[in-house]
Design a protein around this motif. Structure first.
Motif, short mmCIF file in Angstrom:
data_model
loop_
_atom_site.label_atom_id
_atom_site.label_comp_id
_atom_site.label_asym_id
_atom_site.label_seq_id
_atom_site.Cartn_x
_atom_site.Cartn_y
_atom_site.Cartn_z
N THR A 195 5.61 6.35 4.22
CA THR A 195 5.01 5.65 5.35
C THR A 195 3.56 5.28 5.07
O THR A 195 2.82 6.02 4.40
CB THR A 195 5.07 6.51 6.63
OG1 THR A 195 4.46 5.81 7.71
CG2 THR A 195 4.35 7.83 6.45
N GLY A 196 3.15 4.11 5.55
CA GLY A 196 1.77 3.67 5.44
C GLY A 196 1.36 3.19 4.07
O GLY A 196 0.21 2.81 3.87
N LYS A 233 11.71 6.96 10.83
CA LYS A 233 10.47 7.28 11.54
C LYS A 233 9.96 8.66 11.14
O LYS A 233 8.75 8.89 11.07
CB LYS A 233 10.70 7.22 13.06
CG LYS A 233 9.43 7.42 13.88
CD LYS A 233 9.71 7.28 15.38
CE LYS A 233 10.08 5.86 15.75
NZ LYS A 233 10.24 5.69 17.22
N ASP A 248 5.84 -1.24 15.45
CA ASP A 248 7.17 -0.63 15.50
C ASP A 248 7.62 -0.52 16.96
O ASP A 248 7.11 0.31 17.72
CB ASP A 248 7.12 0.75 14.85
CG ASP A 248 8.51 1.34 14.66
OD1 ASP A 248 9.47 0.82 15.24
OD2 ASP A 248 8.62 2.34 13.92
N SER A 268 2.20 -3.03 5.17
CA SER A 268 2.56 -1.63 5.34
C SER A 268 3.12 -1.45 6.74
O SER A 268 2.95 -2.30 7.62
CB SER A 268 1.35 -0.72 5.13
OG SER A 268 0.36 -0.97 6.12
N HIS A 269 3.79 -0.33 6.95
CA HIS A 269 4.32 -0.01 8.27
C HIS A 269 4.45 1.50 8.39
O HIS A 269 4.44 2.22 7.38
CB HIS A 269 5.67 -0.69 8.52
CG HIS A 269 6.57 -0.72 7.32
ND1 HIS A 269 7.21 0.40 6.84
CD2 HIS A 269 6.92 -1.74 6.49
CE1 HIS A 269 7.92 0.08 5.78
NE2 HIS A 269 7.77 -1.20 5.53
N GLN A 270 4.54 1.96 9.58
CA GLN A 270 4.56 3.40 9.84
C GLN A 270 5.97 3.95 9.86
O GLN A 270 6.37 4.70 10.74
CB GLN A 270 3.83 3.72 11.15
CG GLN A 270 2.35 3.34 11.12
CD GLN A 270 1.61 3.96 9.95
OE1 GLN A 270 1.66 5.17 9.74
NE2 GLN A 270 0.90 3.13 9.17
N ARG A 271 6.75 3.55 8.88
CA ARG A 271 8.08 4.11 8.67
C ARG A 271 8.29 4.33 7.18
O ARG A 271 7.74 3.60 6.36
CB ARG A 271 9.18 3.20 9.22
CG ARG A 271 9.34 3.29 10.74
CD ARG A 271 10.61 2.64 11.22
NE ARG A 271 10.72 2.77 12.67
CZ ARG A 271 11.70 3.41 13.28
NH1 ARG A 271 12.67 3.98 12.59
NH2 ARG A 271 11.75 3.48 14.60
N TYR A 272 9.07 5.34 6.86
CA TYR A 272 9.46 5.58 5.48
C TYR A 272 10.57 4.59 5.15
O TYR A 272 11.47 4.35 5.96
CB TYR A 272 9.96 7.01 5.30
CG TYR A 272 8.91 8.05 5.59
CD1 TYR A 272 8.18 8.63 4.56
CD2 TYR A 272 8.66 8.47 6.90
CE1 TYR A 272 7.22 9.60 4.81
CE2 TYR A 272 7.69 9.43 7.17
CZ TYR A 272 6.98 9.99 6.13
OH TYR A 272 6.03 10.93 6.39
#
Length: 262
Positions: free
Chosen positions: A73-74, A94, A16, A38-42
Motif C-alpha cells: 500500500t502507498g 484493504k 477509495d 499510488s493508492h491505499q490498498r495492497y
C-alpha cells in the motif's frame, strides 16, 4: 474517473470508495496511464496474457505472462508495455496480516493452483458487495501468497542513481544485440574500467555482464510475445550466436526454457 475500481480525483491520486475489504478487477486489452500513481490498498496483479513493466522506486520489474506482482500500500508505481495484448487481473486488499512479506514488492511465477484460484475469483469481477464466500476465498488467496512465492529476482532491472551510469545503461539498452568491450563503456562513462565495474556493482547490485544478459533476456520476452519469430531468430536478434547459448542464458534468468506461444 474509475480506474482499477478506485476513483481518480487527479492524475495519480486515488480515493477509495470501495466498501469491501478485497476487490477484484479483471480487464482485457489493458490500457493504463503511464504516470506514477499510488493508492491505499495492497495490490496483487496477475498477468494472464502479455507482459508489463512496473516502475517502482529505483527498479523496473518485468511481469511476464503467468506471473504475479505484489505491491504494498502507498507505493508509487507506473506501468509500461509494448505487448500486443495485455490481460490483467487485480485484487486490491484493504488490510493484510502483519507478516513482513506483505510490506515488500514481490514478483513470481503463479503456480497452477494460484492461477486456478484467480480464475475462480474472477466471478467477483467489479462486484462492490461482499458475501461470505468471497470474503473467505479472497482472504485464502492473500494468505497463500508467501507460500507460493519463489522470487523471480532476475526480473528486476536495477536503475542506478549515479548520473555517470545512466548513459551506460541507455547504451546497453539500445545496443544489447551487439558485443562490446568494457573499455568502450568505461570511455563513455569517462572512468577507468575498474572504477566503472566497481561503481556499477555498488549502484545496481549486479555486474555489467549480468546487466547485459538481463536486458537481452527481457528483450527476448518482448520478441516472443510478438509471435513473429522462431526461437533461433530471437536468439540472433538479442545477440546470441546459437540457440543453445540463448536457451542456457534464458534459463539462468527465468528458471525455465524459452518457448513460443501456441
Amino acid at each position: 474517473m474509475q480506474k482499477c475500481g478506485l476513483t481518480e480525483k487527479s492524475p495519480g491520486q486515488y480515493v477509495d470508495t470501495i466498501a469491501t475489504d478485497a476487490y477484484v478487477w479483471y480487464e482485457e486489452n489493458w490500457q493504463h496511464d503511464e504516470y506514477d500513481h499510488s493508492h491505499q490498498r495492497y495490490q496483487l496483479t496477475y498477468v494472464e496474457e502479455g507482459y508489463q513493466y512496473f516502475h517502482i522506486e529505483k527498479k523496473i520489474y518485468l511481469v511476464p505472462q503467468n506471473h504475479v506482482i505484489w505491491i504494498p500500500t502507498g507505493k508509487e508505481h507506473r506501468t509500461t508495455s509494448e505487448a500486443k495484448t495485455v490481460n490483467l487481473m487485480l485484487v486490491l486488499f484493504k488490510s493484510v496480516s502483519e507478516l513482513e512479506f506483505y510490506q515488500n514488492v514481490h514478483v513470481f511465477s503463479a503456480p497452477a493452483v494460484l492461477k486456478e484460484m484467480l480464475r475462480y475469483a474472477s466471478k467477483w469481477n467489479k462486484v462492490l458487495t461482499e458475501d461470505t464466500e468471497q470474503q473467505i476465498f479472497l482472504q485464502a488467496i492473500q494468505n497463500s501468497l508467501p507460500h507460493f512465492c519463489k522470487e523471480s529476482s532476475g526480473l528486476q532491472i536495477p536503475v542506478p542513481t549515479d548520473s555517470r551510469l545512466i548513459p551506460i545503461c541507455s547504451y546497453i539498452n539500445a545496443n544489447y544485440q551487439y558485443h562490446f568491450d568494457s573499455d568502450v563503456l568505461a570511455d563513455k562513462a569517462k572512468m577507468s574500467i575498474r572504477s566503472l565495474q566497481r561503481i556499477f556493482k555498488q549502484e545496481t547490485g549486479i555486474t555489467l555482464q549480468k546487466y547485459m544478459q538481463l536486458i537481452r533476456i527481457l528483450k527476448s520476452i518482448e520478441l516472443i510475445d510478438t509471435q513473429q519469430f522462431t526461437l533461433s531468430e530471437i536468439a540472433f536478434k538479442v545477440g546470441y550466436q546459437s540457440l543453445p547459448a540463448f536457451t542456457s542464458s534464458y534459463y539462468a534468468i527465468m528458471k525455465t526454457k524459452p518457448k513460443l506461444k501456441r
